[in-house]
Design a protein around this motif. Structure first.
Motif, PDB file in Angstrom:
ATOM      1  N   SER A  36      33.355  -2.816  21.411  1.00 52.52           N
ATOM      2  CA  SER A  36      33.281  -4.259  21.624  1.00 52.52           C
ATOM      3  C   SER A  36      33.244  -5.004  20.299  1.00 52.52           C
ATOM      4  O   SER A  36      33.980  -5.969  20.081  1.00 52.52           O
ATOM      5  N   LYS A  37      32.391  -4.544  19.397  1.00 47.67           N
ATOM      6  CA  LYS A  37      32.263  -5.196  18.088  1.00 47.67           C
ATOM      7  C   LYS A  37      33.561  -5.108  17.304  1.00 47.67           C
ATOM      8  O   LYS A  37      33.972  -6.071  16.623  1.00 47.67           O
ATOM      9  N   ARG A  38      34.251  -3.962  17.392  1.00 49.86           N
ATOM     10  CA  ARG A  38      35.502  -3.801  16.650  1.00 49.86           C
ATOM     11  C   ARG A  38      36.552  -4.810  17.107  1.00 49.86           C
ATOM     12  O   ARG A  38      37.253  -5.420  16.302  1.00 49.86           O
ATOM     13  N   GLU A  53      29.195  -0.536  22.622  1.00 52.33           N
ATOM     14  CA  GLU A  53      29.052  -1.685  21.732  1.00 52.33           C
ATOM     15  C   GLU A  53      29.935  -1.559  20.491  1.00 52.33           C
ATOM     16  O   GLU A  53      30.367  -2.560  19.922  1.00 52.33           O
ATOM     17  N   LYS A  92      33.340 -13.414  22.059  1.00 50.78           N
ATOM     18  CA  LYS A  92      32.090 -12.904  22.620  1.00 50.78           C
ATOM     19  C   LYS A  92      31.952 -13.216  24.100  1.00 50.78           C
ATOM     20  O   LYS A  92      31.297 -12.466  24.846  1.00 50.78           O
ATOM     21  N   ASP A 141      35.357  -8.409  16.019  1.00 50.72           N
ATOM     22  CA  ASP A 141      35.576  -8.591  14.585  1.00 50.72           C
ATOM     23  C   ASP A 141      37.051  -8.763  14.260  1.00 50.72           C
ATOM     24  O   ASP A 141      37.412  -9.426  13.281  1.00 50.72           O
TER      25      ASP A 141
END
Length: 359
Positions: free
Chosen positions: A214-216, A211, A225, A219
C-alpha cells in the motif's frame, strides 16, 4: 453485498490465483449474490482451469470477452485450441511461425480492435444490467490492451453508480524499492514503480494485502490514501489454503527414500534483482550433498533458467503441471528468494530458507 450482482474482470492466470478465494468466500457468505467473471484473455479461455471449474459448479458464470463479441463457439474453440498447441512448440518452430503469421496474430489483432470499439455500456449490458460492483485486476496502463478498455469501463461505471475496485496480485514485501532491474534508473521521473505503471489508478478503491504494498503505491502516486484499503491476503489464509488442497489436480511426484532430505526451490523471475551467479553457485553446492534431493520449480511465467548450464544429479526439474501446494507438501524444506508462494509454506508450518545471499 446481499442480492448484488458482482463482476470480476481478469486477464491472466495469476489474476485467478488471488481472485478465486474472494469469489469462493462470496458464494459461501453471500449465496444470494450473483457473481460473473469476465476474462479479457486472448491466449487462454481458462475453461479447464480447476479453479474456474470449481467456481462455476457453485453457480458463478464465466464469460470470455469473445462471447461479448458474439464470436461463434466453433471459431472460439478452434482459436483457443490453436493457442494451446502453439504454446507447446518452440518459438523458432517453422509450423508455429507459419500459424502465428497466417492465423493467430492477425486474429488476435482483429479481436483487440473489435474489443476496443465496444462501448462500456455494451459490456455491462451483455454481462448483466444489474451489476453493482466491478472488481478489476491491476492492469491500469491505458496505453495498451486491455488497460485502455478497463479505464473506459471504470469511468462509465462511475456515471451509473457502479462501485469499482482494483485488486493488485503482488505480495512483494521487500522494503528495498529497487526490486526490478528497470528500477535501477536514477532518473527523477522514476520513483519506486516503473513508468509503465505510473498511471493513476482509476477505480474507487484499491485493495492491498499488506501495508508495504500500500505504501509503495501511495508513494508512487499511483493511488491516494483514500483509495488504498489493506485487507490482508485473499490467496494465503488458512481457510483457502485448506480448501485449495481439496480441489487442486494431483500429479505423480518422485518417490524418494526417507533417508534423503527433500528440498523444493522456487526460483524467481529473472527480471528481479537476483544474483544469478550466486543462484548457480548454490545449486552446485547443494549438488555435493549425497543425502539431499532438490526439486527446482521455475517461475510459472518468467523463468526459463537460461543461466543454468546443467543441473547436478540430485536435482529434479518440476513439471509445469504440478502446482506449488503439492510441491510444498512433498518437501521437507522450502528454499526461496522472492516468490509469494512462500506464504503458503508458512501457513503450512513448513520449514523455509530465505536465500538472502541471492539478492
Amino acid at each position: 453485498m446481499t442480492n448484488s450482482e458482482i463482476l470480476f474482470v481478469v486477464r491472466a492466470y495469476n489474476d485467478i490465483d488471488h481472485m478465486a478465494p474472494v469469489i469462493y468466500k462470496l458464494t459461501k457468505d453471500s449465496p444470494n449474490s450473483k457473481i460473473n467473471i469476465l476474462s479479457f484473455s486472448l491466449t487462454n479461455d481458462f475453461t479447464n482451469d480447476f479453479r474456474i471449474r470449481f467456481l462455476t459448479e457453485k453457480g458463478v458464470k464465466f464469460i470470455n470477452i469473445l462471447d461479448v463479441l458474439n464470436v461463434g463457439k466453433r471459431l472460439k474453440s478452434l482459436f483457443f485450441s490453436s493457442m494451446i498447441q502453439d504454446s507447446k512448440l518452440g518459438i523458432y518452430n517453422p509450423w508455429r511461425i507459419l500459424v502465428n503469421r497466417s492465423f493467430l496474430n492477425p486474429y488476435i489483432n482483429s479481436m483487440k480492435k473489435r474489443i476496443q470499439k465496444l462501448k462500456p455500456s455494451q459490456i455491462i449490458e451483455q454481462i448483466s444490467s444489474n451489476t453493482k460492483v466491478v472488481i478489476f485486476d491491476q492492469k491500469w496502463s491505458s496505453s495498451e490492451f486491455p488497460g485502455n478498455v478497463y479505464k473506459s469501463l471504470a469511468e462509465y461505471c462511475k456515471t451509473v453508480d457502479i462501485q469499482t475496485i482494483s485488486m493488485p496480485h503482488g505480495h512483494i514485501t521487500f522494503s528495498n524499492s529497487l526490486i526490478l532491474e528497470y528500477q535501477m534508473d536514477i532518473s527523477p521521473s522514476k520513483k519506486v514503480m516503473h513508468d509503465a505503471n505510473k498511471e493513476k489508478a482509476y477505480t474507487d478503491y484499491v485493495i492491498f494485502e499488506n501495508e508495504i504494498m500500500s505504501k509503495r503505491y501511495i508513494d508512487s502516486e499511483i493511488v491516494n490514501k483514500n483509495q488504498a484499503v489493506v485487507l490482508g491476503s485473499s490467496r494465503f489464509n488458512n481457510e483457502w489454503n485448506t480448501y485449495l488442497r481439496k480441489i487442486i489436480p494431483k500429479h505423480p511426484m518422485p518417490k524418494i527414500s526417507d533417508k534423503y532430505l527433500k528440498l523444493v526451490w522456487f526460483l524467481s523471475p529473472e527480471k528481479y534483482n537476483i544474483h544469478l551467479e550466486e543462484v548457480s553457485r548454490i545449486i552446485k553446492y547443494l549438488g555435493k550433498f549425497d543425502n539431499v534431493k532438490v526439486m527446482i520449480k521455475p517461475h510459472t511465467r518468467r523463468n526459463n533458467m537460461r543461466f543454468l548450464k546443467a543441473l547436478p544429479d540430485n536435482f529434479f526439474l518440476a513439471s509445469g503441471k504440478i502446482h506449488s501446494p503439492q510441491l510444498i507438501d512433498w518437501s521437507d524444506l522450502v528454499l526461496f528468494t522472492t516468490t509469494s508462494v512462500i506464504f503458503d509454506a508458512l501457513i503450512s508450518d513448513k520449514p523455509i530458507f530465505y536465500l538472502k545471499c541471492a539478492h
